[in-house]
Write a protein that holds these residues in place. Structure first.
Motif, PDB file in Angstrom:
ATOM      1  N   LEU A 150      -3.519  -1.727  -3.203  1.00  0.00           N
ATOM      2  CA  LEU A 150      -2.218  -2.386  -3.276  1.00  0.00           C
ATOM      3  C   LEU A 150      -1.586  -2.114  -4.637  1.00  0.00           C
ATOM      4  N   THR A 174       0.842  -1.191   0.000  1.00  0.00           N
ATOM      5  CA  THR A 174       0.000   0.000   0.000  1.00  0.00           C
ATOM      6  C   THR A 174       0.878   1.242   0.000  1.00  0.00           C
ATOM      7  N   GLN A 181      -6.328  -3.970   0.227  1.00  0.00           N
ATOM      8  CA  GLN A 181      -6.015  -4.554   1.531  1.00  0.00           C
ATOM      9  C   GLN A 181      -7.077  -4.095   2.522  1.00  0.00           C
TER      10      GLN A 181
END
Length: 391
Positions: free
Chosen positions: A76, A32, A66
Motif C-alpha cells: 500500500l 495498491t 493489503q
C-alpha cells in the motif's frame, strides 16, 4: 502536430498521470499499485513505473500491505506527509493564530499569540510561524508557503497590504520584509476572502461556483466567488461592503480617518449590541445577544427581524449587481443567527429586489480564516510539488 512538440508528449503524459495518482492518493487514502492503475486507467506496468517514480522523488511511501488471495500481499502506498509543509496565519487586532499543515492537509502544529504589547508585525509573524512549524516537528526550510489572512485591502498587483483599518502597524512594504525574514514565499489575503475559500471547500458553499459570503462580526465584510475563483477587484477593494452608503446613517467623507463607514455603523457588532439592548437582549458581545434572541423563541423575533432588515440592505445591493444563487452569512454574528436570521434575510432581500438568492448560515464552526489560509497555501504548494514530478 509540429516536430518540435513531439518530444514533450511522453513527458507531459507522465506528469499528468503522476498528478492524477497523487490526487487519488490524497482523496482515497493508501492504495495498491494495481488499484492506482484501475482508477487512472493505466496498465499494471505503467502504474508500477509511476509509483516507483514518485517513490524515488520522495512524494509517496509504502505504508503497509493489503492481504489478498494467492501470492504475496500487495504493498500500500500513500502520499508522504513530510514532503512539504505550509503555514496559515489568522491575523487579528489582538491575536495571531498560526497553524502548520503537511502536504496531505493534516494540521500538525498550532500556536496562538497576543499582539497587544508589540509594535513589530515582522517579529509577531516570525515567532508565530517558527513556533507553529516547530510544534509540527517541521524544519522551517520545509515550509513551502505561508499565507496570512488580514483585515483590509491587499493590492492585487504587489500583494502588499495597502489599508488595514484595525491594524495600523501593518503597512506597505511589510510583505517584502516578511519574505526576507522568513526566506519563504509569503502571501497576504483578505481574511473574509479566506473564509469564503474555506466555505467552498468544506462549508455551506460546497459545489457552488458562484456565491457571496457576508461576514458579520466586529466589522462587516464581503467575499465574492465567481466561477470558483475569488474576485478581488482592480485595487483589492471588492467586498469592502462596510463602506456601502446607506440611508439614515452618516457617511464619512474621509476614509483615511478612523470614522466608521456607513454600513458598518448600521450592521457591525456595535450596532448589533445597541439594537439588541433596545429589544431587551443586552449582552457583552453581539453574538451573545443574537444567541439569546434565538433561545428566546418568539420573543426574540423582533430583534432578528430588525437585524435582517439591516443586513438585507447590504445583501440586496450586492445581489442586484452580481445576482449570485447563494449568500452565506458568516462571522460571529452570522453564525450565531443561524437559519433563523438567514431565512429572514432571504425573505427581506426578495421583498425589496428582483433577485432571490438562497441565504444560508455558515457551515463552519471553527477558525474559517485559518482554514482558508491553509487551503490556499496547500493548493499552491501541491501545484508546485505535484506539478514538478517529472524532471
Amino acid at each position: 502536430m509540429s516536430a518540435t512538440r513531439l518530444p514533450g508528449t511522453p513527458r507531459l503524459l507522465r506528469a499528468l498521470n503522476d498528478r492524477a495518482a497523487l490526487e487519488l492518493l490524497l482523496e482515497q487514502g493508501p492504495l495498491t499499485r494495481a488499484r492506482i492503475g484501475e482508477l487512472t486507467g493505466l496498465s499494471k506496468v505503467t502504474a508500477s513505473q509511476l509509483v516507483e517514480r514518485l517513490e524515488e522523488r520522495g512524494l509517496v511511501a509504502r505504508v503497509g500491505e493489503q492481504a489478498g488471495g494467492r501470492g504475496p500481499n500487495a504493498q500500500l502506498y500513500a502520499v508522504r506527509p513530510g514532503s512539504a509543509y505550509v503555514v496559515g496565519v489568522d491575523v487579528g487586532a489582538e491575536r495571531v493564530v498560526a497553524a502548520c499543515a503537511d502536504i496531505t492537509g493534516a494540521v500538525v502544529g498550532r500556536v496562538e499569540q497576543s499582539t497587544k504589547d508589540t509594535d513589530d508585525p515582522v517579529g509577531v509573524v516570525h515567532n508565530a510561524v517558527v513556533q507553529a512549524a516547530s510544534s509540527a516537528g517541521a524544519e522551517l526550510s520545509s515550509v513551502r508557503r505561508i499565507v496570512l489572512g488580514t483585515p483590509g485591502l491587499v493590492d492585487p498587483g504587489t500583494g502588499d497590504i495597502t489599508f488595514a483599518f484595525n491594524l495600523p502597524r501593518w503597512h506597505s512594504g511589510l510583505l517584502a520584509a516578511l519574505r526576507e525574514d522568513l526566506h519563504t514565499p509569503v502571501v497576504f489575503e483578505n481574511d473574509v476572502n479566506l473564509a469564503a475559500v474555506a466555505e467552498a471547500q468544506s462549508g455551506a458553499a460546497q459545489g457552488t461556483a458562484d456565491f457571496v459570503l457576508v461576514w458579520v462580526d466586529a466589522g462587516v465584510g464581503l467575499a465574492i466567488m465567481l466561477g470558483g475563483r475569488l474576485h478581488h477587484g482592480s485595487s483589492g477593494a471588492a467586498g469592502e461592503i462596510g463602506y456601502l452608503p446607506v440611508p439614515g446613517v452618516p457617511i464619512p467623507r474621509d476614509v483615511s480617518k478612523r470614522a466608521k463607514p456607513a454600513f458598518q455603523q448600521l450592521a457591525g457588532a456595535d450596532a448589533v449590541r445597541a439594537v439588541a439592548a433596545e429589544h431587551g437582549f443586552a449582552a457583552a458581545g453581539a453574538a451573545d445577544a443574537v444567541r439569546a434572541a434565538i433561545e428566546a423563541g418568539p420573543a426574540g423575533g423582533p430583534l432578528l427581524d430588525e437585524l435582517a432588515r439591516r443586513l438585507a440592505l447590504g445583501v440586496a445591493s450586492t445581489c442586484v449587481v452580481l445576482d449570485p444563487p447563494l449568500v452565506v452569512l458568516a462571522g460571529e454574528v452570522g453564525r450565531a443567527g443561524g437559519a433563523a436570521l438567514a431565512e429572514r434575510v432571504q425573505h427581506e432581500v426578495a421583498a425589496i429586489t428582483l433577485v432571490r438568492p438562497r441565504v444560508v448560515s455558515t457551515g463552519l464552526t471553527e477558525e474559517p480564516i485559518l482554514r482558508g489560509a491553509l487551503r490556499t497555501a496547500l493548493d499552491a504548494v501541491r501545484d508546485e510539488v505535484f506539478g514538478s514530478t517529472v524532471g
